[in-house]
Motif scaffolding. Structure first.
Motif, mmCIF file in Angstrom:
data_model
loop_
_atom_site.group_PDB
_atom_site.id
_atom_site.type_symbol
_atom_site.label_atom_id
_atom_site.label_comp_id
_atom_site.label_asym_id
_atom_site.label_seq_id
_atom_site.Cartn_x
_atom_site.Cartn_y
_atom_site.Cartn_z
ATOM 1 N N TRP A 22 0.832 -1.210 0.000
ATOM 2 C CA TRP A 22 0.000 0.000 0.000
ATOM 3 C C TRP A 22 0.864 1.257 0.000
ATOM 4 N N THR A 23 1.801 1.328 0.935
ATOM 5 C CA THR A 23 2.553 2.562 1.139
ATOM 6 C C THR A 23 3.650 2.755 0.101
ATOM 7 N N SER A 24 4.342 1.689 -0.276
ATOM 8 C CA SER A 24 5.427 1.830 -1.252
ATOM 9 C C SER A 24 4.896 2.220 -2.623
ATOM 10 N N PHE A 25 3.810 1.561 -3.046
ATOM 11 C CA PHE A 25 3.261 1.846 -4.370
ATOM 12 C C PHE A 25 2.204 2.948 -4.331
ATOM 13 N N GLY A 26 1.336 2.896 -3.311
ATOM 14 C CA GLY A 26 0.239 3.843 -3.268
ATOM 15 C C GLY A 26 0.638 5.219 -2.809
ATOM 16 N N VAL A 27 1.633 5.315 -1.960
ATOM 17 C CA VAL A 27 2.033 6.606 -1.407
ATOM 18 C C VAL A 27 3.409 7.013 -1.935
ATOM 19 N N ARG A 28 4.409 6.206 -1.647
ATOM 20 C CA ARG A 28 5.779 6.589 -1.987
ATOM 21 C C ARG A 28 5.977 6.745 -3.489
ATOM 22 N N ASN A 29 5.721 5.694 -4.261
ATOM 23 C CA ASN A 29 6.008 5.742 -5.693
ATOM 24 C C ASN A 29 5.031 6.594 -6.480
ATOM 25 N N LEU A 41 2.847 9.255 -5.194
ATOM 26 C CA LEU A 41 2.616 10.642 -4.802
ATOM 27 C C LEU A 41 3.888 11.468 -4.649
ATOM 28 N N ILE A 42 4.988 10.864 -4.260
ATOM 29 C CA ILE A 42 6.200 11.663 -4.057
ATOM 30 C C ILE A 42 6.676 12.325 -5.353
ATOM 31 N N PRO A 43 6.650 11.637 -6.524
ATOM 32 C CA PRO A 43 7.026 12.352 -7.755
ATOM 33 C C PRO A 43 6.162 13.589 -8.022
ATOM 34 N N VAL A 44 4.871 13.484 -7.729
ATOM 35 C CA VAL A 44 3.974 14.625 -7.911
ATOM 36 C C VAL A 44 4.262 15.693 -6.863
ATOM 37 N N LEU A 45 4.546 15.268 -5.637
ATOM 38 C CA LEU A 45 4.859 16.196 -4.554
ATOM 39 C C LEU A 45 6.093 17.040 -4.894
ATOM 40 N N VAL A 51 7.236 17.885 -7.860
ATOM 41 C CA VAL A 51 6.982 18.831 -8.950
ATOM 42 C C VAL A 51 5.995 19.922 -8.532
ATOM 43 N N GLU A 52 4.894 19.538 -7.869
ATOM 44 C CA GLU A 52 3.822 20.493 -7.606
ATOM 45 C C GLU A 52 3.976 21.261 -6.289
ATOM 46 N N VAL A 53 4.619 20.664 -5.296
ATOM 47 C CA VAL A 53 4.762 21.333 -4.000
ATOM 48 C C VAL A 53 6.150 21.950 -3.848
ATOM 49 N N LEU A 54 7.183 21.163 -4.128
ATOM 50 C CA LEU A 54 8.544 21.687 -4.012
ATOM 51 C C LEU A 54 8.974 22.477 -5.248
ATOM 52 N N LYS A 55 8.153 22.396 -6.311
ATOM 53 C CA LYS A 55 8.429 23.145 -7.546
ATOM 54 C C LYS A 55 9.789 22.797 -8.149
ATOM 55 N N GLY A 56 10.131 21.534 -8.071
ATOM 56 C CA GLY A 56 11.401 21.083 -8.627
ATOM 57 C C GLY A 56 11.195 20.254 -9.875
ATOM 58 N N PRO A 57 12.251 19.993 -10.642
ATOM 59 C CA PRO A 57 12.147 19.145 -11.826
ATOM 60 C C PRO A 57 11.961 17.680 -11.427
ATOM 61 N N SER A 58 11.436 16.890 -12.334
ATOM 62 C CA SER A 58 11.191 15.472 -12.038
ATOM 63 C C SER A 58 12.489 14.715 -11.786
ATOM 64 N N SER A 59 13.617 15.262 -12.271
ATOM 65 C CA SER A 59 14.903 14.596 -12.035
ATOM 66 C C SER A 59 15.234 14.544 -10.551
ATOM 67 N N TRP A 60 14.698 15.493 -9.760
ATOM 68 C CA TRP A 60 14.925 15.466 -8.320
ATOM 69 C C TRP A 60 14.381 14.174 -7.700
#
Length: 402
Positions: free
Chosen positions: A234-241, A243-247, A249-258
């Motif tokens: 649940w957490t590795s796929f549903g949350v970590r993998n 939502l973190i990429p979206v977080l 880009v959209e919250v930290l305003k960084g490139p996806s390479s981060w």
């Protein structure tokens, strides 16, 4: 003379069987190919002119078919043995992945990825059954750590290769994946020994008789391990993998390479922690490892959406990676302790819990992020981790002498 006597009195350190090393090599080749495909799969699916829902369906189809196929894997193991089931499963994934590269339309692509999930389930269940059966309880967690290390190292190398192959064409990574799987399957057929489980059981003094599955189901060690696998899926796929990429880009305003760099750092931290984690789980016990690791992971994943910059986020993910080293070894070792020589059925059920979490987790986490907030989505994963830690307290205390 006294020193020589003391040297002779030292107990011989247990060693891994050859099959443990072979499975580690197989895991590396499987994960290198998988890592090559992961970065390009969404782009490749989009090239068929479909939307993001269809992209998600391709990912879900693989996990769904793994879940559907897992209950049948123990029967395959009974018929063919672990080695043949493993090789056939890898072969199915290899052929289906190669055909994905020449798919003519989206329905073909979706069908082929689903077929690949069937082969993946056969490989996963047979490999873990063989691994647990070919090691004595005193070194079981360390053997699992070595096996998972092959996955992690392959997973770190794969995405970089995938990016290079994608410059040739979007289909090249799928052919490369098929090739690495073919190598893995060949290694398994040639180097894995048949009837390893029975030999290991006899050699280690393990109970030769199979434990009835209903007895395994009542064992708190097995129940805790299944809950652990569900919460990780649940957490590795549903949350970590997811939502973190979206977080980033959209919250930290960084490139996806981060995201890639942060995940790579976390993978390095987890790989470095696998050795100490396996030793701790074997010498101190599965119970304290699960209680502490899942509690730490809960606090860490809960703090992730509040990270104000990429450096803090990377640090939290590295800490999560250290916890994941314990979370990956202790539950699997507990399954081996509870199931004994009872075959692949407990391993299949254990694997299904992770697949179920991986299917439901992304949907619920995405819904919570859309309707409530990122912290709410991460909080559910933290609650599951805390529930696992709490239930692990009910596991019997262990005495380790290895």
């Amino acid at each position: 003379m006294r020193r020589e006597g003391m040297r002779r009195a030292r107990p011989v350190r247990p060693r891994f069987s050859r099959d443990v090393y072979v499975l580690g090599v197989i895991a590396f080749f499987v994960m290198v190919g998988f890592g090559v495909v992961v970065p390009v799969l969404p782009v490749y699916v989009r090239s068929f002119g479909v939307g993001y829902v269809e992209v998600g369906a391709v990912v879900s189809a693989f996990a769904l078919m793994r879940l559907v196929a897992s209950p049948f894997c123990p029967r395959f193991i009974d018929w063919w043995g672990e080695r043949t089931t493993l090789a056939v499963g890898i072969g199915i994934v290899a052929v289906s992945s190669g055909l994905v590269g020449i798919a003519q339309d989206y329905p073909q692509l979706l069908l082929l990825r689903g077929v690949g999930g069937i082969g993946s389930a056969m490989f996963t269940v047979s490999a873990m059954t063989l691994l647990l059966g070919s090691t004595s309880p005193g070194i079981r967690a360390r053997a699992i750590g070595f096996y998972q290390g092959g996955f992690l190292i392959g997973g770190m190398a794969g995405p970089a290769l995938g990016g290079l192959l994608a410059t040739i064409s979007l289909t090249a990574p799928f052919f490369f994946y098929a090739a690495t799987l073919a190598v893995a399957g060949l290694v398994g057929l040639v180097l894995l020994r048949p009837a390893t489980r029975a030999a290991a059981a006899a050699g280690s003094g393990a109970q030769a008789d199979r434990i009835p599955f209903r007895t395994v189901l009542r064992d708190r060690r097995f129940r805790a391990a299944c809950l652990a696998n569900f919460s990780q899926g649940w957490t590795s796929f549903g949350v970590r993998n997811s939502l973190i990429p979206v977080l980033v880009v959209e919250v930290l305003k960084g490139p996806s390479s981060w995201t890639g760099l942060a995940f790579a750092a976390a993978a390095v931290a987890q790989t470095l922690a696998l050795g100490p984690a396996g030793r701790f789980v074997d010498l101190v016990g599965r119970r304290p490892a699960m209680i502490g690791a899942f509690a730490l992971a809960a606090v860490t994943i809960l703090a992730v959406p509040f990270a104000g910059n990429i450096w803090l986020l990377t640090g939290l993910l590295c800490l999560y990676g250290v916890a994941a080293a314990f979370m990956g070894t202790a539950p699997a070792a507990a399954v081996g302790d509870a199931a004994g020589a009872s075959g692949g059925r407990p391993v299949a059920v254990f694997s299904m819990f992770a697949d179920a979490g991986a299917i439901v987790g992304p949907l619920v986490a995405g819904l919570l992020a859309d309707t409530l907030s990122y912290p709410a989505a991460f909080a559910v994963g933290a609650v599951l981790f805390l529930a696992t830690s709490a239930y692990a307290m009910r596991m019997p205390r262990e005495t380790r002498v290895s």
